[in-house]
Design a protein around this motif. Structure first.
Motif, PDB file in Angstrom:
ATOM      1  N   SER A   2       0.822  -1.202   0.000  1.00 23.33           N
ATOM      2  CA  SER A   2       0.000   0.000   0.000  1.00 23.33           C
ATOM      3  C   SER A   2       0.857   1.254   0.000  1.00 23.33           C
ATOM      4  CB  SER A   2      -0.898  -0.014   1.238  1.00 23.33           C
ATOM      5  OG  SER A   2      -1.539   1.216   1.364  1.00 23.33           O
ATOM      6  N   GLN A   3       0.461   2.232  -0.805  1.00 25.31           N
ATOM      7  CA  GLN A   3       1.166   3.501  -0.829  1.00 25.31           C
ATOM      8  C   GLN A   3       0.694   4.429   0.282  1.00 25.31           C
ATOM      9  OE1 GLN A   3       3.857   4.119  -2.697  1.00 25.31           O
ATOM     10  NE2 GLN A   3       3.635   2.032  -3.400  1.00 25.31           N
ATOM     11  N   SER A   4      -0.479   4.194   0.862  1.00 25.25           N
ATOM     12  CA  SER A   4      -0.969   5.018   1.956  1.00 25.25           C
ATOM     13  C   SER A   4      -0.746   4.270   3.254  1.00 25.25           C
ATOM     14  CB  SER A   4      -2.443   5.359   1.749  1.00 25.25           C
ATOM     15  OG  SER A   4      -3.192   4.175   1.605  1.00 25.25           O
ATOM     16  N   ILE A   5       0.408   4.514   3.827  1.00 29.78           N
ATOM     17  CA  ILE A   5       0.834   3.804   5.025  1.00 29.78           C
ATOM     18  C   ILE A   5       0.796   4.771   6.199  1.00 29.78           C
ATOM     19  CG2 ILE A   5       2.775   2.597   6.099  1.00 29.78           C
ATOM     20  CD1 ILE A   5       3.701   1.972   3.193  1.00 29.78           C
ATOM     21  N   ASP A   6       0.251   4.311   7.312  1.00 28.50           N
ATOM     22  CA  ASP A   6       0.215   5.132   8.515  1.00 28.50           C
ATOM     23  C   ASP A   6       1.598   5.115   9.155  1.00 28.50           C
ATOM     24  OD1 ASP A   6      -0.166   6.400  10.934  1.00 28.50           O
ATOM     25  OD2 ASP A   6      -2.040   5.337  11.380  1.00 28.50           O
ATOM     26  N   ARG A   7       2.320   6.197   8.968  1.00 30.41           N
ATOM     27  CA  ARG A   7       3.706   6.286   9.449  1.00 30.41           C
ATOM     28  C   ARG A   7       3.794   6.460  10.967  1.00 30.41           C
ATOM     29  NH1 ARG A   7       7.007   8.846   4.636  1.00 30.41           N
ATOM     30  NH2 ARG A   7       5.616   8.239   2.958  1.00 30.41           N
ATOM     31  N   THR A   8       2.658   6.653  11.614  1.00 25.88           N
ATOM     32  CA  THR A   8       2.676   6.784  13.072  1.00 25.88           C
ATOM     33  C   THR A   8       2.630   5.421  13.754  1.00 25.88           C
ATOM     34  OG1 THR A   8       0.276   6.952  13.320  1.00 25.88           O
ATOM     35  CG2 THR A   8       1.491   9.012  12.917  1.00 25.88           C
ATOM     36  N   LYS A   9       2.409   4.383  12.973  1.00 27.07           N
ATOM     37  CA  LYS A   9       2.319   3.031  13.534  1.00 27.07           C
ATOM     38  C   LYS A   9       3.654   2.305  13.403  1.00 27.07           C
ATOM     39  CE  LYS A   9      -2.580   2.392  13.019  1.00 27.07           C
ATOM     40  NZ  LYS A   9      -3.642   1.489  12.629  1.00 27.07           N
ATOM     41  N   SER A  10       3.858   1.369  14.295  1.00 31.37           N
ATOM     42  CA  SER A  10       5.056   0.527  14.261  1.00 31.37           C
ATOM     43  C   SER A  10       4.799  -0.683  13.362  1.00 31.37           C
ATOM     44  CB  SER A  10       5.388   0.041  15.674  1.00 31.37           C
ATOM     45  OG  SER A  10       4.387  -0.876  16.111  1.00 31.37           O
ATOM     46  N   LEU A  11       5.863  -1.381  13.028  1.00 32.86           N
ATOM     47  CA  LEU A  11       5.690  -2.622  12.270  1.00 32.86           C
ATOM     48  C   LEU A  11       4.845  -3.614  13.056  1.00 32.86           C
ATOM     49  CD1 LEU A  11       9.213  -3.159  10.690  1.00 32.86           C
ATOM     50  CD2 LEU A  11       7.087  -2.563   9.514  1.00 32.86           C
ATOM     51  N   GLU A  12       5.042  -3.649  14.376  1.00 32.05           N
ATOM     52  CA  GLU A  12       4.217  -4.549  15.191  1.00 32.05           C
ATOM     53  C   GLU A  12       2.739  -4.229  15.031  1.00 32.05           C
ATOM     54  OE1 GLU A  12       5.440  -4.553  19.287  1.00 32.05           O
ATOM     55  OE2 GLU A  12       7.025  -6.004  18.889  1.00 32.05           O
ATOM     56  N   GLN A  13       2.397  -2.953  14.995  1.00 33.05           N
ATOM     57  CA  GLN A  13       0.997  -2.562  14.831  1.00 33.05           C
ATOM     58  C   GLN A  13       0.507  -2.852  13.417  1.00 33.05           C
ATOM     59  OE1 GLN A  13       1.871   1.452  16.155  1.00 33.05           O
ATOM     60  NE2 GLN A  13       0.331   1.234  17.779  1.00 33.05           N
ATOM     61  N   LEU A  14       1.361  -2.620  12.437  1.00 34.18           N
ATOM     62  CA  LEU A  14       0.953  -2.796  11.047  1.00 34.18           C
ATOM     63  C   LEU A  14       0.791  -4.261  10.667  1.00 34.18           C
ATOM     64  CD1 LEU A  14       3.188  -0.007   9.514  1.00 34.18           C
ATOM     65  CD2 LEU A  14       0.679  -0.022   9.577  1.00 34.18           C
ATOM     66  N   LEU A  59       8.785  -5.597   4.809  1.00 34.36           N
ATOM     67  CA  LEU A  59       8.871  -5.133   3.422  1.00 34.36           C
ATOM     68  C   LEU A  59       7.598  -4.456   2.910  1.00 34.36           C
ATOM     69  CD1 LEU A  59      10.979  -7.922   1.661  1.00 34.36           C
ATOM     70  CD2 LEU A  59      11.747  -5.773   2.703  1.00 34.36           C
ATOM     71  N   PRO A  60       6.403  -4.967   3.198  1.00 31.23           N
ATOM     72  CA  PRO A  60       5.200  -4.308   2.663  1.00 31.23           C
ATOM     73  C   PRO A  60       5.065  -2.844   3.091  1.00 31.23           C
ATOM     74  CG  PRO A  60       4.645  -6.471   3.494  1.00 31.23           C
ATOM     75  CD  PRO A  60       6.067  -6.192   3.925  1.00 31.23           C
ATOM     76  N   TRP A  61       5.624  -2.484   4.231  1.00 29.47           N
ATOM     77  CA  TRP A  61       5.500  -1.125   4.745  1.00 29.47           C
ATOM     78  C   TRP A  61       6.770  -0.314   4.558  1.00 29.47           C
ATOM     79  CZ3 TRP A  61       3.970  -5.570   7.186  1.00 29.47           C
ATOM     80  CH2 TRP A  61       2.588  -5.786   7.173  1.00 29.47           C
ATOM     81  N   LEU A  62       7.913  -0.966   4.592  1.00 26.15           N
ATOM     82  CA  LEU A  62       9.173  -0.228   4.535  1.00 26.15           C
ATOM     83  C   LEU A  62       9.667   0.022   3.112  1.00 26.15           C
ATOM     84  CD1 LEU A  62      11.077  -1.813   7.551  1.00 26.15           C
ATOM     85  CD2 LEU A  62       9.532   0.165   7.494  1.00 26.15           C
ATOM     86  N   LEU A  63       9.425  -0.902   2.198  1.00 22.41           N
ATOM     87  CA  LEU A  63       9.887  -0.680   0.818  1.00 22.41           C
ATOM     88  C   LEU A  63       9.267   0.571   0.198  1.00 22.41           C
ATOM     89  CD1 LEU A  63      10.276  -4.206  -0.798  1.00 22.41           C
ATOM     90  CD2 LEU A  63      12.059  -2.511  -0.378  1.00 22.41           C
ATOM     91  N   PRO A  64       7.962   0.806   0.354  1.00 21.17           N
ATOM     92  CA  PRO A  64       7.421   2.056  -0.217  1.00 21.17           C
ATOM     93  C   PRO A  64       8.085   3.306   0.368  1.00 21.17           C
ATOM     94  CG  PRO A  64       5.648   0.545   0.259  1.00 21.17           C
ATOM     95  CD  PRO A  64       6.889  -0.050   0.874  1.00 21.17           C
TER      96      PRO A  64
END
Length: 138
Positions: A2-14, A59-64
């Motif tokens: 996803s390109q719209s990622i909540d940057r206030t959340k941690s990987l654990e939350q995501l 990767l799903p959250w950090l690569l973008p």
């Protein structure tokens, strides 16, 4: 990815995975990865993103986020911008399966790396390998 990622959340939350505390005999890298998974992803520095991506974590959250950073750096490069070689390496060396599964992100990365003009021989080789690994039409 996803390109719209909540940057206030941690990987654990995501990702909903709570790894808990690292083992007592864990390496420094393992302890650090555990710590970074609990931080909001928007607070991660490029070198931290590079380490996590290099370990195939989140990767799903950090690569973008990494592709966005690299694109922004590439656009600034002719005016003296700086390319984070560790982040570039971590991103372009992910498996071709990652990019095949996420062609839009691969296109974005391809667009960014084709703008890069001030790369070391080593970085050029890794970028060329990434570009060669892309499926036709990307």
């Amino acid at each position: 990815m996803s390109q719209s990622i909540d940057r206030t959340k941690s990987l654990e939350q995501l990702d909903g995975e709570h790894w808990g505390a690292p083992p007592a005999d864990a390496t420094s890298l393992v302890r650090t990865v555990h710590e970074w998974r609990r931080r909001p992803i928007g607070t991660l520095e490029p070198d931290e993103l590079a380490r996590l991506i290099g370990q195939n974590v989140g990767l799903p959250w950090l690569l973008p986020l990494a592709v966005e950073i690299l694109r922004d750096e590439a656009l600034k490069q002719p005016a003296g911008g700086f390319i984070d070689g560790d982040l570039l390496y971590a991103v372009v060396t992910r498996s071709s399966e990652v990019w095949t599964a996420h062609p839009e992100l691969a296109r974005q990365l391809k667009g960014a790396v084709t703008l890069l003009t001030d790369l070391s021989t080593y970085e050029k080789r890794e970028v060329e390998a990434f570009l060669a690994s892309l499926p036709e039409g990307l």
